[in-house]
Design a protein around this motif. Sequence first.
Motif, mmCIF file in Angstrom:
data_model
loop_
_atom_site.group_PDB
_atom_site.id
_atom_site.type_symbol
_atom_site.label_atom_id
_atom_site.label_comp_id
_atom_site.label_asym_id
_atom_site.label_seq_id
_atom_site.Cartn_x
_atom_site.Cartn_y
_atom_site.Cartn_z
ATOM 1 N N SER A 145 -11.571 -45.275 -36.308
ATOM 2 C CA SER A 145 -12.727 -44.427 -36.022
ATOM 3 C C SER A 145 -13.019 -44.488 -34.534
ATOM 4 C CB SER A 145 -13.954 -44.886 -36.817
ATOM 5 O OG SER A 145 -14.353 -46.191 -36.426
ATOM 6 N N GLU A 146 -13.579 -43.394 -34.017
ATOM 7 C CA GLU A 146 -13.858 -43.299 -32.584
ATOM 8 C C GLU A 146 -15.112 -42.461 -32.374
ATOM 9 O OE1 GLU A 146 -12.727 -44.181 -28.546
ATOM 10 O OE2 GLU A 146 -11.801 -44.838 -30.419
ATOM 11 N N THR A 147 -15.965 -42.903 -31.452
ATOM 12 C CA THR A 147 -17.135 -42.126 -31.067
ATOM 13 C C THR A 147 -16.782 -41.276 -29.861
ATOM 14 O OG1 THR A 147 -18.654 -43.836 -31.882
ATOM 15 C CG2 THR A 147 -19.549 -42.208 -30.347
ATOM 16 N N LEU A 148 -16.968 -39.970 -29.982
ATOM 17 C CA LEU A 148 -16.614 -39.049 -28.904
ATOM 18 C C LEU A 148 -17.713 -39.021 -27.836
ATOM 19 C CD1 LEU A 148 -15.153 -36.068 -30.975
ATOM 20 C CD2 LEU A 148 -14.021 -38.140 -30.161
ATOM 21 N N PRO A 149 -17.439 -38.464 -26.667
ATOM 22 C CA PRO A 149 -18.437 -38.439 -25.586
ATOM 23 C C PRO A 149 -19.749 -37.770 -25.956
ATOM 24 C CG PRO A 149 -16.276 -37.926 -24.707
ATOM 25 C CD PRO A 149 -16.121 -37.966 -26.199
ATOM 26 N N ASP A 150 -19.750 -36.853 -26.942
ATOM 27 C CA ASP A 150 -20.994 -36.181 -27.336
ATOM 28 C C ASP A 150 -21.753 -36.956 -28.405
ATOM 29 O OD1 ASP A 150 -19.221 -35.765 -29.429
ATOM 30 O OD2 ASP A 150 -20.088 -33.811 -29.942
ATOM 31 N N GLY A 151 -21.245 -38.120 -28.819
ATOM 32 C CA GLY A 151 -21.911 -38.920 -29.834
ATOM 33 C C GLY A 151 -21.411 -38.684 -31.243
ATOM 34 N N SER A 152 -20.563 -37.675 -31.439
ATOM 35 C CA SER A 152 -19.971 -37.428 -32.753
ATOM 36 C C SER A 152 -18.982 -38.550 -33.076
ATOM 37 C CB SER A 152 -19.254 -36.074 -32.778
ATOM 38 O OG SER A 152 -20.153 -35.015 -32.522
ATOM 39 N N VAL A 153 -18.826 -38.812 -34.382
ATOM 40 C CA VAL A 153 -17.917 -39.881 -34.812
ATOM 41 C C VAL A 153 -16.773 -39.267 -35.610
ATOM 42 C CG1 VAL A 153 -17.684 -42.064 -36.044
ATOM 43 C CG2 VAL A 153 -19.841 -41.496 -34.908
ATOM 44 N N VAL A 154 -15.563 -39.687 -35.296
ATOM 45 C CA VAL A 154 -14.370 -39.179 -35.962
ATOM 46 C C VAL A 154 -13.597 -40.341 -36.575
ATOM 47 C CG1 VAL A 154 -12.132 -38.062 -35.621
ATOM 48 C CG2 VAL A 154 -14.149 -37.168 -34.463
ATOM 49 N N TRP A 155 -13.236 -40.189 -37.849
ATOM 50 C CA TRP A 155 -12.338 -41.122 -38.512
ATOM 51 C C TRP A 155 -10.992 -40.423 -38.666
ATOM 52 C CZ3 TRP A 155 -17.445 -40.898 -39.400
ATOM 53 C CH2 TRP A 155 -18.163 -42.103 -39.486
ATOM 54 N N LEU A 156 -9.924 -41.057 -38.211
ATOM 55 C CA LEU A 156 -8.596 -40.473 -38.304
ATOM 56 C C LEU A 156 -7.788 -41.165 -39.384
ATOM 57 C CD1 LEU A 156 -7.157 -39.816 -34.721
ATOM 58 C CD2 LEU A 156 -7.950 -38.151 -36.394
ATOM 59 N N ASN A 157 -7.170 -40.368 -40.251
ATOM 60 C CA ASN A 157 -6.240 -40.900 -41.234
ATOM 61 C C ASN A 157 -4.904 -41.177 -40.536
ATOM 62 O OD1 ASN A 157 -5.217 -41.779 -43.649
ATOM 63 N ND2 ASN A 157 -5.372 -39.822 -44.711
ATOM 64 N N GLU A 158 -3.979 -41.743 -41.266
ATOM 65 C CA GLU A 158 -2.691 -42.086 -40.676
ATOM 66 C C GLU A 158 -1.927 -40.845 -40.206
ATOM 67 O OE1 GLU A 158 0.148 -43.764 -43.308
ATOM 68 O OE2 GLU A 158 -0.237 -42.336 -44.922
ATOM 69 N N LYS A 159 -1.041 -41.079 -39.227
ATOM 70 C CA LYS A 159 -0.186 -40.028 -38.668
ATOM 71 C C LYS A 159 -0.991 -38.795 -38.263
ATOM 72 C CE LYS A 159 2.593 -40.193 -42.271
ATOM 73 N NZ LYS A 159 3.723 -39.943 -43.212
ATOM 74 N N SER A 160 -2.093 -39.031 -37.569
ATOM 75 C CA SER A 160 -2.973 -37.945 -37.134
ATOM 76 C C SER A 160 -3.257 -38.069 -35.637
ATOM 77 C CB SER A 160 -4.297 -37.979 -37.909
ATOM 78 O OG SER A 160 -4.075 -37.850 -39.303
ATOM 79 N N GLU A 161 -3.661 -36.953 -35.051
ATOM 80 C CA GLU A 161 -4.006 -36.951 -33.633
ATOM 81 C C GLU A 161 -5.093 -35.924 -33.364
ATOM 82 O OE1 GLU A 161 -1.852 -36.642 -29.229
ATOM 83 O OE2 GLU A 161 -0.879 -35.766 -30.996
ATOM 84 N N ILE A 162 -6.070 -36.332 -32.561
ATOM 85 C CA ILE A 162 -7.116 -35.402 -32.114
ATOM 86 C C ILE A 162 -7.095 -35.380 -30.593
ATOM 87 C CG2 ILE A 162 -8.957 -37.167 -32.148
ATOM 88 C CD1 ILE A 162 -10.855 -34.894 -33.035
ATOM 89 N N ILE A 163 -7.084 -34.168 -30.038
ATOM 90 C CA ILE A 163 -7.000 -33.984 -28.590
ATOM 91 C C ILE A 163 -8.250 -33.259 -28.116
ATOM 92 C CG2 ILE A 163 -5.675 -33.000 -26.693
ATOM 93 C CD1 ILE A 163 -3.231 -33.038 -28.561
ATOM 94 N N LEU A 164 -8.970 -33.861 -27.174
ATOM 95 C CA LEU A 164 -10.182 -33.265 -26.634
ATOM 96 C C LEU A 164 -9.836 -32.299 -25.510
ATOM 97 C CD1 LEU A 164 -11.233 -35.831 -28.133
ATOM 98 C CD2 LEU A 164 -12.994 -35.999 -26.374
ATOM 99 N N ASP A 165 -10.520 -31.161 -25.495
ATOM 100 C CA ASP A 165 -10.369 -30.217 -24.397
ATOM 101 C C ASP A 165 -10.791 -30.893 -23.097
ATOM 102 O OD1 ASP A 165 -10.140 -27.062 -23.828
ATOM 103 O OD2 ASP A 165 -11.761 -27.903 -22.617
#
Length: 261
Positions: A60-80
Motif C-alpha cells: 500500500s502507498e499514500t499518494l501525494p494528494d493523500g489518496s491511498v492505493v493498495w496494489l495486488n501482485e504483478k501490478s504497477e501504477i504510474i503517476l502523471d
Amino acid sequence: PGFTDRVEQLFASRSSTTSHNLRQYLRIAAVAIIIFGAAWFFLTIDRSDSIKTSAGQQLSETLPDGSVVWLNEKSEIILDESFNVKNRSVSLRGEAYMEIQTNPSKPFIVHTGKVTTEVVGTSFNIRSYGDEQVVELDVANGKVKFGTGTPVEVIEGQRALFNLSQNSVKTTVRNLNADSWKTKRLVFEDVLMNDVLHDLEKFFNIEIQVETPLLLNCHFRGHFFNPELNDVLKVLAYSLNVEYTKKNGAYILSGQGCELK
C-alpha cells in the motif's frame, strides 16, 4: 625601489589577485556541479512516480494528494508528471484498491489502456491485467465514471465490466470478493457456482475445471477468513455433494452436486 622592482611588485599583486579569484571560481563551479549532479540524480534515477509489485507481492502507498492505493501482485501504477499540481492522473496495469481523497477541482483519473475511470472521492477496486479481455470495476462507496467515449456512471454497490474485444460496458451487482486479495476474506451469499469458481481461481491463482456442467447451476453460501484452498474445496465437496481431484496442475470437480440434494 627602482622601476624594475615596482614592475615585479605590480605583477606579484596581480598574480595574487588572479589566484584568489581563480579559487573563488573553482569553489562556485564545484558547488554548481554538486547541485546539478543532485538534480540529475533525482530527475533521472528515481522520482518515486511509479509503484510496482512483483509476483506474490502486495503493498500500500499514500499518494501525494493523500489518496491511498493498495496494489495486488504483478501490478504497477504510474503517476502523471503533473500529479497533484495540474491533475490527478495515473495509469494502472494490474489490480488495485483505491481510497481517493475528495477534490472536485481535480478529479482523480485512472487510465487502464483505452478505458478511463474518473472519480472525485470514493473507494473502488479495479482490475486490468494485460492478458485479460475484461476490465473489472467494483465500487465500494461513492460513484465513478467508467468506460470510453461517453462513460457510464457506476455507483456504490455496483460492478462494471468493460469488454475490450466488444468495446462495451455491462453493469451488475458488486462482487463482494473483488478485493478479497486485500481483505483476505471470501464471502459467498447464495452465489452461483460458476461465480464461486471464478473467484477461487483468481484468489488462489489456480485453474478449476468442471466435468459435470450441472454443477455450475448450484448455489453456495459460505464465509472464509485467511482461507486455505484445501479447506475451501472440502467445504464445497461436503455442501454440494461433489468430489475434487488434481490433474496436470488443474483441480477437477465432478458429481451431480445439488441435483442430488
